[in-house]
Design a protein around this motif. Structure first.
Motif, PDB file in Angstrom:
ATOM      1  N   ALA A 182      63.429   2.186  14.279  1.00 35.83           N
ATOM      2  CA  ALA A 182      64.881   1.234  14.511  1.00 35.83           C
ATOM      3  C   ALA A 182      63.492   0.069  13.802  1.00 35.83           C
ATOM      4  O   ALA A 182      64.646  -0.906  13.998  1.00 35.83           O
ATOM      5  CB  ALA A 182      64.446   1.791  16.057  1.00 35.83           C
ATOM      6  N   GLN A 183      62.839   0.239  14.209  1.00 38.57           N
ATOM      7  CA  GLN A 183      61.734  -1.268  13.939  1.00 38.57           C
ATOM      8  C   GLN A 183      62.215  -1.793  12.102  1.00 38.57           C
ATOM      9  O   GLN A 183      62.027  -2.619  12.057  1.00 38.57           O
ATOM     10  CB  GLN A 183      60.890  -1.420  14.511  1.00 38.57           C
ATOM     11  N   VAL A 184      62.353  -1.009  11.061  1.00 38.47           N
ATOM     12  CA  VAL A 184      62.232  -1.163  10.148  1.00 38.47           C
ATOM     13  C   VAL A 184      63.424  -1.548   9.863  1.00 38.47           C
ATOM     14  O   VAL A 184      63.887  -2.213   9.338  1.00 38.47           O
ATOM     15  CB  VAL A 184      61.873   0.252   9.595  1.00 38.47           C
ATOM     16  N   ALA A 185      64.444  -0.907  10.236  1.00 36.00           N
ATOM     17  CA  ALA A 185      65.919  -0.999  10.401  1.00 36.00           C
ATOM     18  C   ALA A 185      66.764  -2.187  10.676  1.00 36.00           C
ATOM     19  O   ALA A 185      66.963  -3.373  10.249  1.00 36.00           O
ATOM     20  CB  ALA A 185      67.117  -0.360  11.579  1.00 36.00           C
ATOM     21  N   LEU A 186      65.659  -2.800  12.069  1.00 38.23           N
ATOM     22  CA  LEU A 186      65.943  -4.649  12.596  1.00 38.23           C
ATOM     23  C   LEU A 186      65.158  -5.389  11.447  1.00 38.23           C
ATOM     24  O   LEU A 186      65.555  -6.568  11.156  1.00 38.23           O
ATOM     25  CB  LEU A 186      65.542  -4.579  13.900  1.00 38.23           C
TER      26      LEU A 186
END
Length: 220
Positions: A182-186
């Protein structure tokens, strides 16, 4: 401040009203030259102050980034600390944005004085901007303002994420792989949107004072 094109009669009327308001003392040539030098000095002062203030607020941002890093230590997130840091980061970013706008206002004020005073003293040096084929460059101050807006939005995002973890504790128990994904996508989304926003920064606002560098004809 948007620079507008005036016809000769409008420009003449504007200059007449300006000098009436300025109320220069006797010996107008000397007074006008002194006023022009003062306007140049104050414009330079405001430009220096603009970046001095920007550096001051960037200090707060670096402190906030460091504190945010400490809010996620040893693989564990401390949302209470992240929430407080996000408030500090958002408020200082907003203050920096307002300060940048205020500094730009006063810089443009003295630039307007230079425009009106320079004609009889040093010609149209400040009002003539030779432009090469590449065209105008982005406005440095506008790029800085857009970056501050992005920082403000980013801190608001951190605040929303920390508040969500506090209100819904289950979010803080997500597996490391899911949370990392989720952090990488954001991060990619923020990079793409933020980069596009900065790329579309307004060009330097020089109105009708631009001329082609090669033949000194009106641009474009």
């Amino acid at each position: 401040m948007t620079r507008t094109r005036l016809d000769p009669e409008q420009e003449k009327a504007r200059r007449k009203e300006y000098f009436l308001r300025l109320k220069l003392p006797e010996r107008p040539e000397g007074a006008q030259k002194a006023a022009l030098e003062r306007a140049h000095d104050l414009r330079r002062f405001e430009i220096e102050n603009y970046w001095r203030r920007a550096t001051y607020f960037w200090g707060f941002q670096l402190v906030a980034f460091g504190a945010l890093a400490l809010s996620a230590k040893d693989g564990r997130v401390y949302p209470h600390l992240a929430l407080f840091v996000a408030v500090l980061g958002a408020l200082t970013a907003y203050a920096a944005l307002l300060t940048a706008r205020g500094s730009k206002f006063w810089q443009e004020n003295w630039e307007a004085h230079v425009d009106l005073l320079e004609a009889e003293i040093e010609g149209c040096l400040h009002k003539t901007v030779p432009v090469r084929e590449a065209g105008l460059a982005p406005s440095v101050s506008r790029v800085n303002e857009r970056l501050l807006r992005l920082l403000l939005i980013g801190w608001l995002g951190v605040f929303a994420a920390a508040a969500a973890v506090l209100l819904f504790p289950a979010l803080g128990k997500l597996s490391v792989s899911v949370a990392g994904l989720a952090q990488v996508a954001l991060g990619f989304a923020a990079l793409g949107l933020g980069g596009g926003y900065l790329k579309r920064s307004p060009l330097s606002d020089v109105g009708d004072r631009t001329v082609r560098f090669d033949d000194f004809k009106p641009w474009p």
